[in-house]
Design a protein around this motif. Structure first.
Motif, PDB file in Angstrom:
ATOM      1  N   VAL A  79       0.813  -1.284  -0.025  1.00  0.00           N
ATOM      2  CA  VAL A  79       0.088  -0.022   0.059  1.00  0.00           C
ATOM      3  C   VAL A  79       0.860   1.124   0.089  1.00  0.00           C
ATOM      4  CG1 VAL A  79      -1.733   1.403   1.277  1.00  0.00           C
ATOM      5  CG2 VAL A  79      -1.884  -1.168   1.126  1.00  0.00           C
ATOM      6  N   ASP A  80       0.477   2.242  -0.792  1.00  0.00           N
ATOM      7  CA  ASP A  80       1.143   3.512  -0.896  1.00  0.00           C
ATOM      8  C   ASP A  80       1.439   3.967   0.598  1.00  0.00           C
ATOM      9  OD1 ASP A  80       0.787   6.796  -1.300  1.00  0.00           O
ATOM     10  OD2 ASP A  80       2.078   5.671  -2.775  1.00  0.00           O
ATOM     11  N   ARG A  81       2.596   4.656   1.020  1.00  0.00           N
ATOM     12  CA  ARG A  81       3.026   4.891   2.161  1.00  0.00           C
ATOM     13  C   ARG A  81       1.980   5.899   2.799  1.00  0.00           C
ATOM     14  NH1 ARG A  81       8.722   5.591   2.166  1.00  0.00           N
ATOM     15  NH2 ARG A  81       8.754   3.778   2.953  1.00  0.00           N
ATOM     16  N   GLU A  82       1.515   6.896   2.017  1.00  0.00           N
ATOM     17  CA  GLU A  82       0.515   7.841   2.444  1.00  0.00           C
ATOM     18  C   GLU A  82      -0.856   7.050   2.915  1.00  0.00           C
ATOM     19  OE1 GLU A  82       2.171   8.798  -0.333  1.00  0.00           O
ATOM     20  OE2 GLU A  82       3.668   9.579   0.674  1.00  0.00           O
ATOM     21  N   GLN A  83      -1.035   5.887   2.477  1.00  0.00           N
ATOM     22  CA  GLN A  83      -2.403   5.396   2.445  1.00  0.00           C
ATOM     23  C   GLN A  83      -2.309   4.343   3.550  1.00  0.00           C
ATOM     24  OE1 GLN A  83      -5.415   6.296   0.708  1.00  0.00           O
ATOM     25  NE2 GLN A  83      -4.050   8.075  -0.029  1.00  0.00           N
ATOM     26  N   ARG A  84      -1.361   3.869   4.200  1.00  0.00           N
ATOM     27  CA  ARG A  84      -1.196   2.798   5.100  1.00  0.00           C
ATOM     28  C   ARG A  84      -2.073   3.246   6.553  1.00  0.00           C
ATOM     29  NH1 ARG A  84       5.254   1.676   4.397  1.00  0.00           N
ATOM     30  NH2 ARG A  84       5.115   1.358   2.263  1.00  0.00           N
ATOM     31  N   GLY A  85      -2.470   2.031   7.062  1.00  0.00           N
ATOM     32  CA  GLY A  85      -3.030   2.223   8.244  1.00  0.00           C
ATOM     33  C   GLY A  85      -4.739   2.632   8.118  1.00  0.00           C
ATOM     34  N   HIS A  86      -5.009   2.395   7.121  1.00  0.00           N
ATOM     35  CA  HIS A  86      -6.662   2.699   6.714  1.00  0.00           C
ATOM     36  C   HIS A  86      -7.107   1.151   6.381  1.00  0.00           C
ATOM     37  CE1 HIS A  86      -6.102   6.874   6.821  1.00  0.00           C
ATOM     38  NE2 HIS A  86      -5.189   6.779   6.122  1.00  0.00           N
ATOM     39  N   GLY A  87      -6.405   0.089   6.518  1.00  0.00           N
ATOM     40  CA  GLY A  87      -7.194  -1.355   6.186  1.00  0.00           C
ATOM     41  C   GLY A  87      -7.377  -1.496   4.597  1.00  0.00           C
ATOM     42  N   ILE A  88      -6.431  -0.708   3.919  1.00  0.00           N
ATOM     43  CA  ILE A  88      -6.403  -1.285   2.506  1.00  0.00           C
ATOM     44  C   ILE A  88      -6.014  -2.559   2.316  1.00  0.00           C
ATOM     45  CG2 ILE A  88      -5.660  -0.421   0.084  1.00  0.00           C
ATOM     46  CD1 ILE A  88      -5.651   2.546   1.400  1.00  0.00           C
ATOM     47  N   ALA A  89      -4.990  -2.975   2.688  1.00  0.00           N
ATOM     48  CA  ALA A  89      -4.396  -4.140   2.360  1.00  0.00           C
ATOM     49  C   ALA A  89      -5.426  -5.293   2.816  1.00  0.00           C
ATOM     50  CB  ALA A  89      -3.031  -4.410   3.317  1.00  0.00           C
ATOM     51  N   SER A  90      -5.866  -5.114   3.923  1.00  0.00           N
ATOM     52  CA  SER A  90      -7.160  -6.314   4.316  1.00  0.00           C
ATOM     53  C   SER A  90      -8.235  -6.123   3.298  1.00  0.00           C
ATOM     54  CB  SER A  90      -7.643  -5.945   5.537  1.00  0.00           C
ATOM     55  OG  SER A  90      -6.779  -6.004   6.622  1.00  0.00           O
ATOM     56  N   ALA A  91      -8.530  -4.882   2.880  1.00  0.00           N
ATOM     57  CA  ALA A  91      -9.637  -5.041   1.826  1.00  0.00           C
ATOM     58  C   ALA A  91      -9.344  -5.538   0.712  1.00  0.00           C
ATOM     59  CB  ALA A  91     -10.077  -3.474   1.591  1.00  0.00           C
ATOM     60  N   MET A  92      -8.037  -5.046   0.139  1.00  0.00           N
ATOM     61  CA  MET A  92      -7.639  -5.951  -1.065  1.00  0.00           C
ATOM     62  C   MET A  92      -7.640  -7.512  -0.882  1.00  0.00           C
ATOM     63  SD  MET A  92      -4.701  -3.472  -2.771  1.00  0.00           S
ATOM     64  CE  MET A  92      -3.438  -3.799  -1.229  1.00  0.00           C
ATOM     65  N   LEU A  93      -7.176  -7.956   0.222  1.00  0.00           N
ATOM     66  CA  LEU A  93      -7.200  -9.360   0.190  1.00  0.00           C
ATOM     67  C   LEU A  93      -8.467 -10.206   0.280  1.00  0.00           C
ATOM     68  CD1 LEU A  93      -4.390 -10.429   2.824  1.00  0.00           C
ATOM     69  CD2 LEU A  93      -4.431 -11.142   0.331  1.00  0.00           C
ATOM     70  N   ASP A  94      -9.418  -9.422   1.129  1.00  0.00           N
ATOM     71  CA  ASP A  94     -10.927  -9.855   1.172  1.00  0.00           C
ATOM     72  C   ASP A  94     -11.466  -9.734  -0.186  1.00  0.00           C
ATOM     73  OD1 ASP A  94     -10.481 -10.394   3.902  1.00  0.00           O
ATOM     74  OD2 ASP A  94     -11.532  -8.402   4.536  1.00  0.00           O
ATOM     75  N   HIS A  95     -11.312  -8.671  -1.018  1.00  0.00           N
ATOM     76  CA  HIS A  95     -11.727  -8.681  -2.310  1.00  0.00           C
ATOM     77  C   HIS A  95     -11.465  -9.736  -3.182  1.00  0.00           C
ATOM     78  CE1 HIS A  95     -12.832  -7.046  -6.484  1.00  0.00           C
ATOM     79  NE2 HIS A  95     -11.549  -7.175  -6.777  1.00  0.00           N
ATOM     80  N   LEU A  96      -9.978  -9.680  -3.299  1.00  0.00           N
ATOM     81  CA  LEU A  96      -9.558 -10.881  -4.001  1.00  0.00           C
ATOM     82  C   LEU A  96      -9.841 -12.233  -3.683  1.00  0.00           C
ATOM     83  CD1 LEU A  96      -7.584 -11.653  -6.338  1.00  0.00           C
ATOM     84  CD2 LEU A  96      -5.437 -11.592  -4.651  1.00  0.00           C
ATOM     85  N   THR A  97      -9.945 -12.744  -2.484  1.00  0.00           N
ATOM     86  CA  THR A  97     -10.269 -13.965  -1.999  1.00  0.00           C
ATOM     87  C   THR A  97     -11.808 -14.055  -2.391  1.00  0.00           C
ATOM     88  OG1 THR A  97     -10.433 -13.366   0.256  1.00  0.00           O
ATOM     89  CG2 THR A  97      -8.425 -14.457  -0.386  1.00  0.00           C
ATOM     90  N   ALA A  98     -12.674 -13.236  -2.149  1.00  0.00           N
ATOM     91  CA  ALA A  98     -14.210 -13.183  -2.193  1.00  0.00           C
ATOM     92  C   ALA A  98     -14.332 -13.476  -3.919  1.00  0.00           C
ATOM     93  CB  ALA A  98     -14.841 -12.044  -1.854  1.00  0.00           C
ATOM     94  N   ARG A  99     -13.669 -12.521  -4.692  1.00  0.00           N
ATOM     95  CA  ARG A  99     -13.900 -12.835  -5.961  1.00  0.00           C
ATOM     96  C   ARG A  99     -13.316 -14.285  -6.474  1.00  0.00           C
ATOM     97  NH1 ARG A  99      -9.620 -10.809  -9.683  1.00  0.00           N
ATOM     98  NH2 ARG A  99      -8.892  -9.404  -8.183  1.00  0.00           N
ATOM     99  N   LEU A 100     -12.278 -14.745  -6.037  1.00  0.00           N
ATOM    100  CA  LEU A 100     -11.912 -16.133  -6.387  1.00  0.00           C
ATOM    101  C   LEU A 100     -12.713 -17.278  -5.912  1.00  0.00           C
ATOM    102  CD1 LEU A 100      -7.964 -15.707  -6.297  1.00  0.00           C
ATOM    103  CD2 LEU A 100      -9.400 -15.914  -8.200  1.00  0.00           C
ATOM    104  N   ALA A 101     -13.122 -17.244  -4.620  1.00  0.00           N
ATOM    105  CA  ALA A 101     -13.992 -18.054  -4.054  1.00  0.00           C
ATOM    106  C   ALA A 101     -15.403 -18.105  -4.845  1.00  0.00           C
ATOM    107  CB  ALA A 101     -14.488 -17.606  -2.492  1.00  0.00           C
ATOM    108  N   ALA A 102     -15.910 -16.927  -5.054  1.00  0.00           N
ATOM    109  CA  ALA A 102     -17.219 -17.124  -6.003  1.00  0.00           C
ATOM    110  C   ALA A 102     -17.068 -17.549  -7.430  1.00  0.00           C
ATOM    111  CB  ALA A 102     -17.374 -15.511  -6.449  1.00  0.00           C
ATOM    112  N   ALA A 103     -15.820 -17.652  -7.785  1.00  0.00           N
ATOM    113  CA  ALA A 103     -15.261 -18.491  -9.071  1.00  0.00           C
ATOM    114  C   ALA A 103     -15.285 -19.680  -8.748  1.00  0.00           C
ATOM    115  CB  ALA A 103     -14.215 -17.834  -9.916  1.00  0.00           C
ATOM    116  N   GLY A 104     -15.051 -20.372  -7.611  1.00  0.00           N
ATOM    117  CA  GLY A 104     -15.076 -21.728  -7.373  1.00  0.00           C
ATOM    118  C   GLY A 104     -13.360 -22.170  -7.396  1.00  0.00           C
TER     119      GLY A 104
END
Length: 162
Positions: A79-104
């Motif tokens: 995550v870009d240095r100025e954006q850290r600490g806002h849960g962006i890394a967690s949100a990206m992981l959750d988005h990616l894994t949800a997308r892949l899980a939905a595709a089986g």
């Protein structure tokens, strides 16, 4: 903070991912070419966080190994240095894994973490907790295997995921 969109990366996001990795201060930085190629060939198993103007502020690169098609191997997350600490890394992981899980295409998430990377350790432990999934941590590459100065890398295996 801008409104962020989590999405599939495009090759146009590759240069920004390279800059974010370079400026992270902790990632092994790959060539700029590799980020372009990654977002061309492995876009489906990767994600970017885009601010409202379309500029990337974070990325996750991942892939499926042919012998384990139900496991996502996370190569890098930043995550870009100025954006850290806002849960962006967690949100990206959750988005990616949800997308892949939905595709089986997901039962396990794997990554490697060095002992000094407390932020990554927290990120993946919190992911396992949020998803009520077991986390196994085992030595993958001891430091003495690396030809340069590099800490050991531990394999984190999270799953099975629901």
């Amino acid at each position: 903070m801008d409104t962020l969109a989590m999405t599939v990366p495009t090759v146009e996001n590759g240069a920004a991912a390279w800059r974010i990795a370079r400026d992270s201060g902790v990632l092994d930085v790959n060539s700029s070419y590799s980020y372009l190629l990654w977002f061309k060939e492995f876009a489906r198993t990767s994600a970017v966080a885009l601010r409202s103007g379309g500029a990337p502020v974070g990325f996750v690169t991942g892939f499926h190994r042919p012998e384990q098609p139900d496991a996502l191997a996370v190569w890098q997350i930043a995550v870009d240095r100025e954006q850290r600490g806002h849960g962006i890394a967690s949100a990206m992981l959750d988005h990616l894994t949800a997308r892949l899980a939905a595709a089986g295409a997901l039962r396990y998430l794997e990554t490697t973490v060095s002992p000094d990377n407390a932020a990554s350790d927290r990120l993946f432990r919190s992911f396992a907790k949020r998803h009520a999934a077991p986390l196994e941590r085992d030595m993958l590459f001891p430091a003495e295997l690396f030809p340069d100065a590099h800490e050991a890398e531990f394999l984190y295996r999270i799953g099975p995921l629901r």
